[in-house]
Design an enzyme around this catalytic site. Structure first.
Site: not given
Length: 431
Positions: A64-65, A278, A305
């Site tokens: 969600l940063r 990643n 992701d």
């Protein structure tokens, strides 16, 4: 508000229910599937003719940063993106800033998410303080504050002894440890090892970075009887090790990202930083093995992701660009695309984004365990209405997420969410 959803094809992968019928929603729950109860007077009727009515999606990997990376995503924007993608329950990794290693931080994040009245948030707590890999966190306290498991996000543990102690502690209390299998020294490259990375001069991440980590994890599970969820497998060799571990009876589950399921290292093209991810994209044989494993149940769940990245962090040379891509709004469409392209039964494609990830969470859901990822009479009305006939193009304007970077940009995808309900309330409705 009482709602009546009419004439939709109602599909619940958990029970195998699949038929055209009405759904009556009252008090945040499914009052009936079929004929509405006597005297039921809806405040609104939604015509779902030609649409699917599905359980709300469960996504096990959504960053969600916030806190700490608000320039790349805000809680409000990423929660809005989640419900726009039909995701009603999501798990967020602990690699925020500050890291989710204290009770107060977890409680504050959950409180702010609940105030938005959108997707249900299930945070992962940090396995070690500050994700530094040295001191274990207070797992019991973090569980009390709402954590559904513990992990290191994309930060590998250097100390096998620390991992062993973490698994011993988690096993004692029945907690699940979430690990992305990655040997820390071999995993420092920016692309999958192979002819393409060599030709492009990019530092490679060999398959052994994943398999060495998996061997270590499985040995420690044998000694501790811990439950481990393996995040974002990326290789055919890794899939085979997981298959053997499950056959042996080890308590493991696994997921794969939409990126690794659909793309390969050739999608890097001419150093396209939107494909800087990643784990890194691997070769076609790996993608094929991941697809087969997801279809046969070796891999349990499909995840977005979702990692919004600021444009400035992507407009850099490939090796210097920040890894990550927006994905939560693409999860359902890419599951359906996988079903169509690989002739996988639609029921399985829907299961890997609903009932299967809910089973991964298991008892960590507490009282919500029989509710999440399924659609049944008397159950919580977390659901989405999907138009399978709509094909839409992935463009920045089409995405609600603050992060617009995705390797699927320009793709035309099948099926689009028309409406999402969380606890019977309309959290999203497409204009």
């Amino acid at each position: 508000m009482k709602l009546l959803i009419q004439n939709g094809r109602v599909m619940d992968p958990a029970s195998g229910f699949d038929q055209v019928c009405d759904i009556a929603v009252d008090g945040g729950r499914v009052a009936a599937m079929g004929a509405a109860p006597a005297g039921f007077e809806p405040g609104r009727v939604i015509d779902a003719n030609g649409c699917w009515v599905l359980p709300g999606l469960v996504d096990l990997a959504v960053r969600l940063r916030e806190p700490g990376h608000e320039h790349e995503g805000m809680l409000q924007s990423e929660m809005a993106a989640s419900v726009a993608g039909g995701v009603t329950s999501l798990v967020c990794p602990p690699d925020t800033d500050p890291v989710l290693d204290e009770q107060g931080l977890v409680e504050m994040l959950k409180f702010r998410a609940e105030k938005l009245n959108q997707s249900r948030l299930f945070p992962l707590g940090a396995l070690t303080r500050g994700l530094a890999g040295e001191v274990l966190t207070e797992m019991n306290e973090l569980t009390e504050s709402g954590c559904v498991g513990f992990g290191q996000a994309d930060v590998p543990l250097a100390s096998t002894q620390t991992l062993q102690r973490a698994l011993q502690y988690a096993a004692t209390y029945g907690y699940t440890v979430w690990l992305r299998p990655q040997e820390m020294h071999l995993g420092k490259g920016v692309a999958a090892s192979g002819p393409l990375a060599t030709r492009m001069g990019l530092s490679g991440v060999p398959v052994s970075a994943e398999t060495i980590a998996l061997h270590t994890i499985f040995e420690l599970i044998r000694g501790t009887a811990a439950r481990v969820h393996l995040c974002r497998l990326s290789s055919a060799a890794g899939v085979e090790l997981v298959r053997r571990a499950k056959a042996e009876g080890l308590n493991v589950t696994a997921d794969v990202s939409i990126n690794s399921l659909h793309l390969t290292d050739t999608d890097i093209g001419y150093f396209d930083s939107s494909a800087r991810l990643n784990p890194p994209l691997r070769q076609q044989r790996d993608r094929d093995a991941l697809s087969a494993a997801l279809a046969d149940g070796t891999i349990d769940a499909l995840v977005s992701d979702h990692t919004p990245v600021d444009d400035d962090a992507k407009v850099l040379p490939f090796a210097e660009a920040e890894p990550g891509a927006t994905g939560v709004e693409l999860l359902l469409s890419l599951a359906v695309k996988w079903s169509e392209a690989q002739q996988v039964p639609l029921a399985r494609a829907l299961e890997v984004v609903t009932a299967a990830p809910a089973r991964v969470l298991g008892t960590a859901l507490g009282a919500l365990q029989p509710e999440i990822g399924q659609l049944r009479e008397g159950g919580i009305a977390d659901l989405c209405i999907v138009d399978p006939g709509t094909h839409w193009e992935v463009t920045p304007a089409a995405l609600a997420s603050q992060g617009k970077c995705t390797p699927f940009s320009g793709y035309e995808l099948p099926a689009r969410v028309r409406c999402t309900l969380v606890a019977g309330r309309i959290a999203f409705e497409r204009a």
